[in-house]
Design a protein around this motif. Structure first.
Motif, PDB file in Angstrom:
ATOM      1  N   PHE B  33     -49.759   1.937  -9.578  1.00 41.82           N
ATOM      2  CA  PHE B  33     -48.865   1.158  -8.730  1.00 41.82           C
ATOM      3  C   PHE B  33     -49.530   0.029  -7.960  1.00 41.82           C
ATOM      4  O   PHE B  33     -48.873  -0.848  -7.435  1.00 41.82           O
ATOM      5  CB  PHE B  33     -48.137   2.087  -7.767  1.00 41.82           C
ATOM      6  CG  PHE B  33     -47.407   3.186  -8.467  1.00 41.82           C
ATOM      7  CD1 PHE B  33     -46.424   2.884  -9.410  1.00 41.82           C
ATOM      8  CD2 PHE B  33     -47.712   4.519  -8.213  1.00 41.82           C
ATOM      9  CE1 PHE B  33     -45.754   3.900 -10.077  1.00 41.82           C
ATOM     10  CE2 PHE B  33     -47.038   5.529  -8.885  1.00 41.82           C
ATOM     11  CZ  PHE B  33     -46.068   5.226  -9.813  1.00 41.82           C
ATOM     12  N   GLU B  34     -50.856   0.076  -7.886  1.00 41.51           N
ATOM     13  CA  GLU B  34     -51.518  -0.983  -7.124  1.00 41.51           C
ATOM     14  C   GLU B  34     -52.640  -1.619  -7.906  1.00 41.51           C
ATOM     15  O   GLU B  34     -53.327  -2.499  -7.415  1.00 41.51           O
ATOM     16  CB  GLU B  34     -52.073  -0.409  -5.823  1.00 41.51           C
ATOM     17  CG  GLU B  34     -51.015   0.261  -4.993  1.00 41.51           C
ATOM     18  CD  GLU B  34     -51.534   0.678  -3.629  1.00 41.51           C
ATOM     19  OE1 GLU B  34     -52.751   0.866  -3.477  1.00 41.51           O
ATOM     20  OE2 GLU B  34     -50.699   0.810  -2.712  1.00 41.51           O
ATOM     21  N   ALA B  38     -50.140  -4.271 -12.017  1.00 42.95           N
ATOM     22  CA  ALA B  38     -48.983  -3.740 -11.320  1.00 42.95           C
ATOM     23  C   ALA B  38     -48.183  -4.924 -10.790  1.00 42.95           C
ATOM     24  O   ALA B  38     -48.758  -5.978 -10.559  1.00 42.95           O
ATOM     25  CB  ALA B  38     -49.438  -2.834 -10.175  1.00 42.95           C
ATOM     26  N   PRO B  39     -46.879  -4.818 -10.571  1.00 42.85           N
ATOM     27  CA  PRO B  39     -46.102  -3.590 -10.704  1.00 42.85           C
ATOM     28  C   PRO B  39     -45.427  -3.426 -12.061  1.00 42.85           C
ATOM     29  O   PRO B  39     -44.479  -2.677 -12.155  1.00 42.85           O
ATOM     30  CB  PRO B  39     -45.047  -3.788  -9.630  1.00 42.85           C
ATOM     31  CG  PRO B  39     -44.792  -5.273  -9.652  1.00 42.85           C
ATOM     32  CD  PRO B  39     -46.069  -5.923 -10.113  1.00 42.85           C
ATOM     33  N   THR B  91     -44.128   1.510 -15.127  1.00 42.31           N
ATOM     34  CA  THR B  91     -44.096   1.615 -13.657  1.00 42.31           C
ATOM     35  C   THR B  91     -42.869   0.944 -13.063  1.00 42.31           C
ATOM     36  O   THR B  91     -42.606   1.087 -11.876  1.00 42.31           O
ATOM     37  CB  THR B  91     -45.345   0.957 -13.034  1.00 42.31           C
ATOM     38  OG1 THR B  91     -45.437  -0.394 -13.482  1.00 42.31           O
ATOM     39  CG2 THR B  91     -46.607   1.711 -13.443  1.00 42.31           C
ATOM     40  N   ASN B  92     -42.162   0.220 -13.878  1.00 40.77           N
ATOM     41  CA  ASN B  92     -40.938  -0.423 -13.410  1.00 40.77           C
ATOM     42  C   ASN B  92     -39.759   0.496 -13.705  1.00 40.77           C
ATOM     43  O   ASN B  92     -39.413   0.721 -14.862  1.00 40.77           O
ATOM     44  CB  ASN B  92     -40.772  -1.775 -14.106  1.00 40.77           C
ATOM     45  CG  ASN B  92     -39.513  -2.505 -13.665  1.00 40.77           C
ATOM     46  OD1 ASN B  92     -38.675  -1.944 -12.964  1.00 40.77           O
ATOM     47  ND2 ASN B  92     -39.393  -3.749 -14.076  1.00 40.77           N
ATOM     48  N   VAL B  93     -39.173   1.014 -12.651  1.00 48.20           N
ATOM     49  CA  VAL B  93     -38.130   2.024 -12.799  1.00 48.20           C
ATOM     50  C   VAL B  93     -36.734   1.409 -12.750  1.00 48.20           C
ATOM     51  O   VAL B  93     -35.731   2.056 -13.001  1.00 48.20           O
ATOM     52  CB  VAL B  93     -38.305   3.089 -11.690  1.00 48.20           C
ATOM     53  CG1 VAL B  93     -37.224   4.130 -11.752  1.00 48.20           C
ATOM     54  CG2 VAL B  93     -39.665   3.745 -11.815  1.00 48.20           C
ATOM     55  N   ASP B 109     -42.049  -6.236 -20.176  1.00 49.85           N
ATOM     56  CA  ASP B 109     -40.718  -6.208 -19.584  1.00 49.85           C
ATOM     57  C   ASP B 109     -39.951  -7.486 -19.857  1.00 49.85           C
ATOM     58  O   ASP B 109     -40.513  -8.571 -19.883  1.00 49.85           O
ATOM     59  CB  ASP B 109     -40.819  -6.062 -18.062  1.00 49.85           C
ATOM     60  CG  ASP B 109     -41.104  -4.627 -17.664  1.00 49.85           C
ATOM     61  OD1 ASP B 109     -41.225  -3.778 -18.558  1.00 49.85           O
ATOM     62  OD2 ASP B 109     -41.205  -4.367 -16.456  1.00 49.85           O
ATOM     63  N   ILE B 110     -38.659  -7.339 -20.028  1.00 50.95           N
ATOM     64  CA  ILE B 110     -37.750  -8.476 -20.054  1.00 50.95           C
ATOM     65  C   ILE B 110     -37.005  -8.380 -18.739  1.00 50.95           C
ATOM     66  O   ILE B 110     -36.434  -7.332 -18.448  1.00 50.95           O
ATOM     67  CB  ILE B 110     -36.716  -8.356 -21.191  1.00 50.95           C
ATOM     68  CG1 ILE B 110     -37.423  -8.284 -22.540  1.00 50.95           C
ATOM     69  CG2 ILE B 110     -35.749  -9.513 -21.131  1.00 50.95           C
ATOM     70  CD1 ILE B 110     -36.460  -8.057 -23.695  1.00 50.95           C
TER      71      ILE B 110
END
Lengths: 142, 142
Positions: B33-34, B38-39, B91-93, B109-110
């Motif tokens: 997370f850090e 991240a993130p 890590t992206n919820v 990620d999109i």
DNA sequence: ATACTTGCAAATCGTTTGCAATACC
DNA sequence: GGTATTGCAAACGATTTGCAAGTAT
């Protein structure tokens, strides 16, 4: 339960795919493409193996795996990844998406037109879109 | 490379999730997370393990797996299934979708808004939509 | 002190592979 | 006959689990 034209065009289909129409490949094709539930089947290797045995077809699980992979490479099947550690093979090779029932692990086609991406983001530079998979995960209620 | 507030809110975060803030869970949280990237991180168990070892954190692979699963259950991570036989943890919820680079096995990620389903087909009777996953599979050009 | 976590090694699961026997052309 | 295919059993990679030792509250 066997029809009058047991192998219809399956032999041709296999030949065209560059695969010898062996006893097991024919029998599996029959289950996949002409069996119960065709033409929209979603099977795992284990399932198909069980089904084959149940129909008196003697095939090893290794052959099932090899066959499913060959069929997929030949474009006769499409692999769908929904669960870690288990592969599904779809007899529907056209563009379409899936419902996935999380409880039972069942997979169901969504007709191609009923999901539409409003805008597919441009592929990052140096890459091109090979396929878009949409999986709608469902929770079954009691 | 360690900041002045080494554990910021991570301890709280773990406690709130009902997980004891142990040495290894804290260290892994920090990486996830850090850490670098991240993130928006997408890691496999093996990757995270290697990264941990590389940072002088002694954790067994079994603990990595257990931790990733616990974090996922607790809602701190999200599992993404793209390849048979390998799990990615994101890590992206938040609601969002993914590009998947087939060559390198990289996941990206999109942003949530840039893909829009025009019409999500109604869930079959007795089922409700738990989540919709869109994976855009990319082929990398040379 | 007690309950929860960890690490290790062994176990498990799905899938793949090597190789001798067998079927196809 | 020569090559592709099959079956079996062993090999594999990813993930999980049992249990004794260590750690958090």
């Amino acid at each position: 339960m066997s029809g009058t034209r047991p192998y219809s065009g399956l032999i041709e289909r296999l030949k065209n795919a560059g695969l010898r129409p062996t006893r097991q490949r024919l029998a599996l094709s029959r289950l996949l493409f002409e069996g119960e539930g065709a033409p929209d089947r979603h099977v795992t290797a284990e399932q198909l193996h069980g089904e084959a045995l149940g129909n008196g077809i003697r095939v090893s699980l290794a052959t099932i795996y090899n066959t499913l992979n060959q069929f997929t490479r030949a474009g006769l099947l499409r692999e769908v990844v929904v669960e870690p550690g288990r592969s599904y093979f779809d007899t529907n090779v056209d563009d379409h998406h899936h419902f996935f029932f999380e409880g039972s692990g069942r997979l169901m086609d969504i007709p191609g037109e009923s999901v539409q991406l409003q805008q597919v983001p441009a592929a990052p530079a140096g890459a091109k879109v090979r396929r878009v998979d949409v999986i709608i995960r469902l929770e079954e209620e009691e």
